[in-house]
Design a protein around this motif. Structure first.
Motif, PDB file in Angstrom:
ATOM      1  N   LEU A  46      19.553 -27.999  16.588  1.00  0.00           N
ATOM      2  CA  LEU A  46      18.494 -28.291  15.147  1.00  0.00           C
ATOM      3  C   LEU A  46      18.870 -29.588  14.756  1.00  0.00           C
ATOM      4  O   LEU A  46      17.999 -29.999  13.960  1.00  0.00           O
ATOM      5  CB  LEU A  46      19.256 -27.162  13.996  1.00  0.00           C
ATOM      6  CG  LEU A  46      18.884 -25.730  14.396  1.00  0.00           C
ATOM      7  CD1 LEU A  46      19.508 -24.866  13.432  1.00  0.00           C
ATOM      8  CD2 LEU A  46      17.319 -25.923  13.717  1.00  0.00           C
ATOM      9  N   THR A  47      19.902 -30.275  15.236  1.00  0.00           N
ATOM     10  CA  THR A  47      20.217 -31.853  14.768  1.00  0.00           C
ATOM     11  C   THR A  47      19.144 -32.542  15.518  1.00  0.00           C
ATOM     12  O   THR A  47      18.960 -33.699  15.207  1.00  0.00           O
ATOM     13  CB  THR A  47      21.374 -32.269  15.143  1.00  0.00           C
ATOM     14  OG1 THR A  47      21.730 -32.314  16.584  1.00  0.00           O
ATOM     15  CG2 THR A  47      22.548 -31.480  14.362  1.00  0.00           C
ATOM     16  N   LEU A  48      18.489 -32.178  16.451  1.00  0.00           N
ATOM     17  CA  LEU A  48      17.550 -32.944  17.477  1.00  0.00           C
ATOM     18  C   LEU A  48      16.057 -32.974  16.761  1.00  0.00           C
ATOM     19  O   LEU A  48      15.151 -33.528  17.133  1.00  0.00           O
ATOM     20  CB  LEU A  48      17.326 -32.356  18.976  1.00  0.00           C
ATOM     21  CG  LEU A  48      18.530 -32.571  19.680  1.00  0.00           C
ATOM     22  CD1 LEU A  48      18.283 -31.873  21.207  1.00  0.00           C
ATOM     23  CD2 LEU A  48      18.780 -34.037  19.645  1.00  0.00           C
ATOM     24  N   LEU A  49      15.795 -31.836  15.906  1.00  0.00           N
ATOM     25  CA  LEU A  49      14.417 -31.546  15.252  1.00  0.00           C
ATOM     26  C   LEU A  49      14.327 -32.189  13.809  1.00  0.00           C
ATOM     27  O   LEU A  49      15.351 -32.397  13.124  1.00  0.00           O
ATOM     28  CB  LEU A  49      14.340 -30.211  15.091  1.00  0.00           C
ATOM     29  CG  LEU A  49      14.288 -29.419  16.621  1.00  0.00           C
ATOM     30  CD1 LEU A  49      14.090 -27.845  16.343  1.00  0.00           C
ATOM     31  CD2 LEU A  49      12.996 -29.783  17.312  1.00  0.00           C
TER      32      LEU A  49
ATOM     33  N   ASP B 291      10.314 -46.077   0.842  1.00  0.00           N
ATOM     34  CA  ASP B 291      10.329 -46.795   2.107  1.00  0.00           C
ATOM     35  C   ASP B 291      11.791 -46.873   2.871  1.00  0.00           C
ATOM     36  O   ASP B 291      12.737 -47.314   2.402  1.00  0.00           O
ATOM     37  CB  ASP B 291      10.233 -48.327   1.778  1.00  0.00           C
ATOM     38  CG  ASP B 291      10.241 -49.298   2.760  1.00  0.00           C
ATOM     39  OD1 ASP B 291       9.617 -48.684   3.809  1.00  0.00           O
ATOM     40  OD2 ASP B 291      10.654 -50.230   2.662  1.00  0.00           O
ATOM     41  N   THR B 292      11.710 -46.193   4.230  1.00  0.00           N
ATOM     42  CA  THR B 292      12.704 -46.463   5.082  1.00  0.00           C
ATOM     43  C   THR B 292      12.524 -47.561   6.135  1.00  0.00           C
ATOM     44  O   THR B 292      11.519 -48.022   6.097  1.00  0.00           O
ATOM     45  CB  THR B 292      12.811 -44.943   5.965  1.00  0.00           C
ATOM     46  OG1 THR B 292      11.517 -44.881   6.464  1.00  0.00           O
ATOM     47  CG2 THR B 292      12.989 -43.551   4.895  1.00  0.00           C
ATOM     48  N   PHE B 293      13.737 -47.597   6.668  1.00  0.00           N
ATOM     49  CA  PHE B 293      13.551 -48.652   7.437  1.00  0.00           C
ATOM     50  C   PHE B 293      14.285 -48.371   8.913  1.00  0.00           C
ATOM     51  O   PHE B 293      15.400 -48.047   9.047  1.00  0.00           O
ATOM     52  CB  PHE B 293      14.369 -49.994   7.173  1.00  0.00           C
ATOM     53  CG  PHE B 293      15.869 -49.791   6.895  1.00  0.00           C
ATOM     54  CD1 PHE B 293      16.718 -50.276   7.892  1.00  0.00           C
ATOM     55  CD2 PHE B 293      16.045 -49.503   5.616  1.00  0.00           C
ATOM     56  CE1 PHE B 293      18.150 -50.076   7.104  1.00  0.00           C
ATOM     57  CE2 PHE B 293      17.407 -49.248   5.233  1.00  0.00           C
ATOM     58  CZ  PHE B 293      18.373 -49.515   5.937  1.00  0.00           C
ATOM     59  N   GLY B 294      13.515 -48.518  10.215  1.00  0.00           N
ATOM     60  CA  GLY B 294      14.152 -48.357  11.319  1.00  0.00           C
ATOM     61  C   GLY B 294      14.640 -47.038  11.512  1.00  0.00           C
ATOM     62  O   GLY B 294      15.697 -46.680  12.033  1.00  0.00           O
ATOM     63  N   VAL B 295      13.845 -45.878  11.222  1.00  0.00           N
ATOM     64  CA  VAL B 295      14.603 -44.671  11.150  1.00  0.00           C
ATOM     65  C   VAL B 295      14.370 -44.078  12.652  1.00  0.00           C
ATOM     66  O   VAL B 295      13.450 -43.835  13.184  1.00  0.00           O
ATOM     67  CB  VAL B 295      13.880 -43.647  10.328  1.00  0.00           C
ATOM     68  CG1 VAL B 295      14.483 -42.360  10.181  1.00  0.00           C
ATOM     69  CG2 VAL B 295      13.851 -44.286   8.916  1.00  0.00           C
ATOM     70  N   PRO B 296      15.431 -43.630  13.119  1.00  0.00           N
ATOM     71  CA  PRO B 296      15.518 -43.159  14.766  1.00  0.00           C
ATOM     72  C   PRO B 296      14.718 -41.476  14.470  1.00  0.00           C
ATOM     73  O   PRO B 296      15.112 -41.016  13.189  1.00  0.00           O
ATOM     74  CB  PRO B 296      16.999 -42.626  14.922  1.00  0.00           C
ATOM     75  CG  PRO B 296      17.805 -43.701  14.033  1.00  0.00           C
ATOM     76  CD  PRO B 296      16.876 -43.753  12.852  1.00  0.00           C
ATOM     77  N   SER B 297      13.908 -41.147  15.402  1.00  0.00           N
ATOM     78  CA  SER B 297      13.219 -39.908  15.264  1.00  0.00           C
ATOM     79  C   SER B 297      13.243 -39.084  16.350  1.00  0.00           C
ATOM     80  O   SER B 297      13.370 -39.701  17.520  1.00  0.00           O
ATOM     81  CB  SER B 297      12.162 -40.193  14.510  1.00  0.00           C
ATOM     82  OG  SER B 297      11.108 -41.026  15.560  1.00  0.00           O
ATOM     83  N   VAL B 298      12.825 -37.881  16.396  1.00  0.00           N
ATOM     84  CA  VAL B 298      12.340 -37.179  17.565  1.00  0.00           C
ATOM     85  C   VAL B 298      10.940 -36.814  17.255  1.00  0.00           C
ATOM     86  O   VAL B 298      10.846 -35.954  16.460  1.00  0.00           O
ATOM     87  CB  VAL B 298      13.442 -35.903  17.784  1.00  0.00           C
ATOM     88  CG1 VAL B 298      12.989 -35.180  18.928  1.00  0.00           C
ATOM     89  CG2 VAL B 298      14.773 -36.339  17.790  1.00  0.00           C
ATOM     90  N   GLY B 299      10.092 -37.056  18.124  1.00  0.00           N
ATOM     91  CA  GLY B 299       8.773 -36.606  17.901  1.00  0.00           C
ATOM     92  C   GLY B 299       8.209 -37.316  16.705  1.00  0.00           C
ATOM     93  O   GLY B 299       7.253 -37.072  16.144  1.00  0.00           O
ATOM     94  N   GLY B 300       8.615 -38.691  16.432  1.00  0.00           N
ATOM     95  CA  GLY B 300       8.032 -39.156  15.245  1.00  0.00           C
ATOM     96  C   GLY B 300       8.629 -38.746  13.892  1.00  0.00           C
ATOM     97  O   GLY B 300       7.962 -39.144  12.831  1.00  0.00           O
ATOM     98  N   ALA B 301       9.515 -37.744  13.889  1.00  0.00           N
ATOM     99  CA  ALA B 301       9.924 -37.260  12.349  1.00  0.00           C
ATOM    100  C   ALA B 301      11.164 -37.327  12.102  1.00  0.00           C
ATOM    101  O   ALA B 301      12.179 -37.611  13.111  1.00  0.00           O
ATOM    102  CB  ALA B 301       9.756 -35.716  12.536  1.00  0.00           C
ATOM    103  N   THR B 302      11.463 -37.751  10.848  1.00  0.00           N
ATOM    104  CA  THR B 302      13.023 -38.013  10.550  1.00  0.00           C
ATOM    105  C   THR B 302      13.679 -36.987  10.288  1.00  0.00           C
ATOM    106  O   THR B 302      13.462 -35.920   9.779  1.00  0.00           O
ATOM    107  CB  THR B 302      12.987 -38.994   9.207  1.00  0.00           C
ATOM    108  OG1 THR B 302      11.993 -39.990   9.338  1.00  0.00           O
ATOM    109  CG2 THR B 302      14.229 -39.382   8.701  1.00  0.00           C
ATOM    110  N   GLN B 303      15.044 -36.943  10.854  1.00  0.00           N
ATOM    111  CA  GLN B 303      15.989 -35.795  10.550  1.00  0.00           C
ATOM    112  C   GLN B 303      16.492 -36.003   9.139  1.00  0.00           C
ATOM    113  O   GLN B 303      17.182 -36.994   9.000  1.00  0.00           O
ATOM    114  CB  GLN B 303      17.176 -35.838  11.701  1.00  0.00           C
ATOM    115  CG  GLN B 303      17.971 -35.065  11.451  1.00  0.00           C
ATOM    116  CD  GLN B 303      17.854 -33.514  11.552  1.00  0.00           C
ATOM    117  OE1 GLN B 303      17.213 -33.381  12.422  1.00  0.00           O
ATOM    118  NE2 GLN B 303      18.279 -32.911  10.399  1.00  0.00           N
ATOM    119  N   ARG B 304      16.404 -34.653   8.666  1.00  0.00           N
ATOM    120  CA  ARG B 304      17.127 -34.814   7.084  1.00  0.00           C
ATOM    121  C   ARG B 304      17.791 -33.400   7.018  1.00  0.00           C
ATOM    122  O   ARG B 304      17.624 -32.280   7.466  1.00  0.00           O
ATOM    123  CB  ARG B 304      15.843 -34.687   6.299  1.00  0.00           C
ATOM    124  CG  ARG B 304      14.724 -35.841   6.368  1.00  0.00           C
ATOM    125  CD  ARG B 304      14.098 -36.064   5.052  1.00  0.00           C
ATOM    126  NE  ARG B 304      15.063 -36.018   3.889  1.00  0.00           N
ATOM    127  CZ  ARG B 304      14.607 -36.671   2.762  1.00  0.00           C
ATOM    128  NH1 ARG B 304      13.400 -37.282   2.739  1.00  0.00           N
ATOM    129  NH2 ARG B 304      15.393 -36.968   1.828  1.00  0.00           N
TER     130      ARG B 304
END
Length: 837
Positions: A79-82, A824-837
Motif C-alpha cells: 500500500l505504501t507503493l501506491l 505547489d509541491t516540488f520534486g515529489v517521488p511517485s509511483v506511476g506519477g501519483a503522490t503517496q499520501r
C-alpha cells in the motif's frame, strides 16, 4: 448564537481526511480501535483531529505494526507503493492476487483498518503517514524511486543517461525531473528491459527479486553504452541501475516493478509455514503433562510449606537472596533456575507475597490455605492462569543486568511486559502443530518469525526458549508436543486475540484471575490424572504406599503421622518414632492414629506399626517439662533418677529438688530437645499443668488483591466506550468553535494551531516535499510567518529551506505557533506519477 454543524451531505465534497474518516466510523469500530491500541485513549483525546494525530505517532504505529504477521506486513508495504486513495482491485493487481485470493486480501486490509494503520473505504484506501516512514524507503525489496537515486549523480553522468534515452541536456534539476518522467511510463521501461543483453537481464531479475542493492567496483561511473564492458556497465549506461556510491548500485523502484512482470509486489507469503517435527503421540504427550502437573503442584506446596514455617527475608534491593534460592533448589531436589520458576509461579498465582511494614518477609498468603484444600487439577489450573498473565521472565534469574549485578528471583529486574505477549504467541504457534507432533526448533522459529516479523533480537530468542521450558514444566507441552490442555489454552488465547473484550461479563472469582479459564483447564486435566484416593498400602517395613494422589484431607492427615520418602506416580511414606511423636505432639491420641490408619489401610495395619504406635504413645508424656527456667516432673522416681544420672543429659544442668521434680537453667524448649536426643519422650506443660500441643507455627500474610481477567476486560470495554463519548462530545464542540471563528473572520481554512496536528502536518510535508506557511515566535518573542520547505523533523527541531532568506534553517518546534498548507509541491517521488499520501 449557537452555530450549526454542517450536515453530512453538505460536507460530502470536502477533501477526505483521516479525522473526517474517523468521525464517520461506527461506534463499535472506534471502540475496537481503542481496545486494540489502548495508547490512543490515554489520556482521552479531546476531538477527532487529535485522535487522528495520535494515529500518526511513531511509537504507537510501531507498536501496532509489531502485531502484524508477514502477510499483513507485505500488504501494508504494498500500500505504501501506491498513491493515496486506491481501490482494493488496484492493490490486488499490484500483489498479483486474483480470484478467491482477493477475499483473503480484503480480510487483511480489514485487519489493518481495525488497527488504524490503513484508513478509507471503497476506492479510497490510504495508509497513515508514519507507516511510510517505518516501512522505509525500500519496501518489498524494491529500490527507491528513480528521482531519489539520480540525486547521487553529477551533471555529466546524468547527461550520458539522457543521451541514451534521447533526451536533450539541461540543468541538473530539470534533467532529473525529465528522466523521472520517462521512467514513470511502465511500458517504456519494459521496452528498455527487452533491449538488454541476456546477462544484463539476468542481473536485473536478481536485483528485482530483492534486495535492490548490489556491490560492484564499477558503481562510481556511468560509461558510454557503446563502450560498456559486462552487464553492470551496460545497466549503468542505460540508467537501469544507478550507482549511489563508489561501491553500491541500486535498482530504481520503477525498474524493479517492471522487471517483476505480473507480480509487481514480488512473491508474497499470505500463509504461515507448516510445522514439522517428530511424531510423539497424544497419549504420550498427555501422560507427560499429567506427571508434570502433579510435580509442579507438589513443588509449590513444598516451598510454601517451608516458607510458612520459616519465612525468608528478601534482599535490601528486593528479591530472593542467592542463599535462599539455593536452599529452595535443595528442598525441591532440582536446579536453581527451576526453583526460581517455581517461586515466581507461586507469586504469580497470589500464593506468596511480601509482608507489609519495615521487617519485610516472604511468606504464604491466606489464599494458599484455600488453594491447598482443592484437588490437584484445580490447583494446577490456578498456577497456569497466574503464569499466563504474569509479566515475568523467570529465566533471567542468575543472569547479569546492564550494571553487572546478578538478577534475583522475585525482584523487579525479572519483570518484562513483553513476556505476556510472547508467551501467548509461542503457545498459539505450538498449537499449529498436528496432534501428537513435537515441532522441531527450526520450523517453530520460522512460524514465529512469520507471525511477528518486526520482532527480533537476542532477548526475543531467550524469551522463546524460556517460554518453551516453562510450558514443559507446567505440562502444556509433553515431550515437546502440545498437550490437550496446551491446545485448549492456545485456543482461548487465539479467541482473546481476535476479540480483546470477549471476557467482559464472564464470571470471576474473588481472589482474582479468570474462573472460567481455570475451570476449563481443570476439567481438561482431570481425565489425564489418576483419580484421588483415600487409601494406603501399609507394609511391614513401616512404609506406606499411596497408590494414587491422596485427597487433600487424607494427605494432610498422613503428613502429620509419616514422612514422605519418595514421590512419583505413587507416593511412599515412612512411619518412625519421630513422625509418630510429631502426631502425638500435635494433639492426636494413639486411638485416633489407629482409627485413621484402619480407615486408610487397604490390607490392614501391620503388627509392627501397631506396636510402634502403642510403644511411642506409652512413653509419650511420661516426662513433663515446664518453666523454672524449666523443670521436669515425673511420678516414676526411678525414671527421674535415671534421667538425672544419664551421661547424655549432663549438658542440660539437671538438678533434683524433690523426689518427683528436677529443674534446669535452660529454657523448656532446649530441655525438651536435649531429652529427646537422649532417647526420652517428654512433653511440655503449661503453668496450670495442662499439656501444651506443639503444633508447628504457620505464618501467613494477607493476600494481595488481584484484578480478575474478566474484570479487566469489563473495565477496558467501559473505558473505551467512555472515551468515545468524550471524543464525540468534544469534537462537536470543537467544530462549532471553528465554524464560529471562520464565520467571524470571513475566511475558510486558516492556520492549524494544535500542537499534535502541527507535528503531523510537518511530518507529512517532509514526506511529500510540500511547502507550508510556518508561523513561529523568534528568540525576541516576535511572531513571524515564513514559507518553508521542510526537509526533516527530528529531536524537537524542524529543518527546512526558507524561501525568504534562500537558506536552510532550523526552527525549534516549541516556538512554532501554526502551520498552513501552501499549494505547489516540488520534486515529489511517485509511483506511476501519483503522490503517496
Amino acid at each position: 448564537m449557537r452555530m450549526s454543524i454542517p450536515a453530512d451531505d453538505e460536507v460530502r465534497d470536502e477533501p477526505v481526511t483521516l479525522a473526517g474518516w474517523l468521525r464517520a466510523r461506527p461506534d463499535d469500530a472506534l471502540v475496537r480501535l481503542f481496545l486494540l491500541r489502548p495508547d490512543l485513549a490515554t489520556p482521552p483525546p479531546p476531538d477527532f483531529d487529535i485522535l487522528a494525530a495520535r494515529l500518526e505517532v511513531r511509537v504507537s504505529v510501531a507498536r501496532a505494526m509489531e502485531r502484524l504477521d508477514t502477510g499483513a506486513c507485505e500488504v501494508l508495504e504494498a500500500l505504501t507503493l501506491l498513491p493515496g486513495g486506491v481501490s482494493l482491485d488496484r492493490l490486488a493487481t499490484l500483489c498479483g492476487v486474483d480470484g478467491e485470493a482477493v477475499a483473503g486480501l480484503a480480510a487483511v486490509v480489514d485487519r489493518l483498518r481495525e488497527l488504524g494503520l490503513v484508513w478509507g473505504d471503497g476506492d479510497g484506501l490510504r495508509v497513515v503517514g508514519m507507516v511510510v516512514d517505518l516501512v522505509g524507503s525500500r519496501p518489498l525489496g524494491l529500490g527507491r524511486p528513480v528521482r531519489e537515486c539520480l540525486g547521487a549523480y553529477r551533471q555529466n553522468q546524468l547527461a550520458r543517461i539522457a543521451g541514451v534515452l534521447g533526451e536533450p541536456v539541461a540543468a541538473r534539476a530539470e534533467l532529473i525531473e525529465t528522466l523521472g518522467r520517462r521512467f514513470d511510463d511502465p511500458a517504456a521501461v519494459r521496452g528498455w528491459l527487452d533491449d538488454c543483453s541476456p546477462r544484463a537481464r539476468a542481473l536485473l531479475d536478481r536485483l528485482a527479486a530483492g534486495p535492490a542493492l548490489g556491490t560492484s567496483a564499477e558503481a562510481g561511473r556511468v560509461p558510454v553504452l557503446a563502450g560498456a564492458r559486462g552487464p553492470v556497465e551496460e545497466l549503468l549506461a542505460r540508467g537501469l541501475v544507478i550507482g549511489i556510491d563508489e561501491e553500491t548500485v541500486e535498482l530504481p523502484r520503477e525498474v524493479g516493478l517492471a522487471a517483476r512482470g505480473e507480480r509487481p509486489a514480488g512473491p508474497l507469503h499470505p500463509r504461515p509455514p507448516a510445522l514439522t517435527g517428530t511424531e510423539i503421540g497424544v497419549p504420550a504427550a498427555d501422560g507427560a503433562a499429567a506427571l508434570a502437573a502433579g510435580t509442579v503442584v507438589r513443588w509449590v506446596a513444598t516451598i510454601l510449606d517451608a516458607w510458612g514455617a520459616a519465612p525468608v527475608t528478601p534482599l535490601r534491593t528486593g528479591g530472593l537472596s542467592v542463599r535462599d534460592l539455593r536452599a529452595a533448589a535443595r528442598l525441591l531436589d532440582t536446579d536453581e533456575r527451576t526453583a526460581a520458576f517455581v517461586v515466581e509461579l507461586a507469586a504469580a498465582a497470589g500464593l506468596v507475597d511480601a509482608t507489609a511494614g519495615v521487617d519485610v518477609q516472604y511468606m504464604p498468603t491466606a489464599t494458599y490455605d484455600r488453594w491447598g484444600t482443592e484437588l490437584v487439577p484445580a490447583r494446577w489450573a490456578a498456577l497456569v492462569e497466574g503464569w499466563l498473565r504474569a509479566p515475568v521472565a523467570s529465566w533471567l534469574v542468575g543472569e547479569r543486568d546492564e550494571r553487572g549485578r546478578q538478577i534475583a528471583a522475585m525482584s523487579l529486574d525479572v519483570r518484562r511486559p513483553a513476556a505476556v505477549e510472547v508467551r501467548a504467541e509461542v503457545l498459539r504457534a505450538l498449537a499449529a502443530a498436528p496432534p501428537g507432533v513435537a515441532p522441531d526448533d527450526a520450523s517453530l522459529r520460522a512460524l514465529l518469525a512469520w507471525r511477528s516479523p518486526r520482532r527480533s533480537g537476542s532477548l526475543l530468542a531467550a524469551m522463546i526458549d524460556g517460554t518453551l521450558a516453562e510450558a514443559e514444566l507446567l505440562g502444556l507441552i509433553g515431550r515437546g508436543a502440545p498437550t490437550t490442555v496446551g491446545r485448549l489454552l492456545a485456543a482461548r488465547l487465539e479467541a482473546e486475540r481476535a476479540d480483546p473484550a470477549r471476557l467482559a461479563g464472564s464470571p470471576s472469582r474473588p481472589s482474582g484471575g479468570d474462573a472460567a479459564l481455570c475451570a476449563q483447564l481443570a476439567d481438561a486435566l482431570a481425565p489425564l490424572l489418576p483419580a484421588p484416593v483415600e487409601e494406603l498400602l501399609l507394609q511391614a517395613d513401616l512404609t506406606a504406599v499411596a497408590p494414587g494422589p491422596l485427597t487433600p484431607t487424607a494427605a494432610a492427615r498422613v503428613a502429620r503421622m509419616a514422612d514422605v520418602e519418595s514421590t512419583g506416580a505413587a507416593t511412599v511414606y515412612r512411619f518412625s518414632e519421630d513422625s509418630l511423636r510429631r502426631a502425638l505432639d500435635s494433639g492426636l491420641t494413639a486411638e485416633e492414629i489407629h482409627a485413621e490408619l484402619d480407615r486408610l489401610a487397604r490390607t490392614g495395619v501391620p503388627q509392627g506399626l501397631s506396636y510402634l504406635i502403642d510403644d511411642t504413645a506409652r512413653r509419650h508424656g511420661r516426662l513433663r517439662a515446664g518453666p523454672a527456667a524449666s523443670y521436669l516432673r515425673c511420678d516414676d522416681t526411678a525414671l527421674l533418677a535415671e534421667v538425672v544420672a544419664s551421661r547424655r543429659t549432663q549438658a542440660l544442668g539437671l538438678r533434683r529438688i524433690a523426689p518427683t521434680i528436677v529443674i534446669s537453667p535452660l529454657p523448656t524448649a532446649e530441655v525438651l530437645v536435649g531429652l529427646r536426643d537422649a532417647g526420652y519422650s517428654p512433653v511440655a506443660e503449661a503453668a496450670d499443668g495442662r499439656v501444651l500441643l506443639s503444633r508447628p507455627t504457620v505464618h501467613r500474610t494477607p493476600a494481595r488483591s488481584r484484578p480478575a481477567s474478566n474484570d479487566v476486560a469489563d473495565s477496558r470495554l467501559a473505558q473505551a466506550r467512555d472515551v468515545l463519548r468524550l471524543v464525540r462530545r468534544g469534537d462537536d464542540g470543537a467544530r462549532e468553535v471553528r465554524a464560529a471563528v471562520d464565520a467571524a473572520r470571513g475566511v475558510g481554512v486558516g492556520f492549524t494551531r494544535s500542537a499534535p496536528l502541527i507535528l503531523v502536518m510537518l511530518q507529512g510535508a517532509v514526506r511529500e516535499r510540500r511547502r507550508v506557511l510556518l508561523g513561529y515566535v523568534d528568540q525576541q518573542g516576535t511572531p513571524r510567518d515564513r514559507i518553508v520547505r521542510p526537509t526533516a523533523v527530528d529531536g524537537g527541531w524542524l529543518s527546512a529551506w526558507d524561501e525568504i532568506s534562500a537558506a536552510s534553517r532550523r526552527f525549534a518546534l516549541h516556538r512554532v505557533t501554526g502551520v498552513a498548507e501552501v499549494d505547489d509541491t516540488f520534486g515529489v517521488p511517485s509511483v506511476g506519477g501519483a503522490t503517496q499520501r
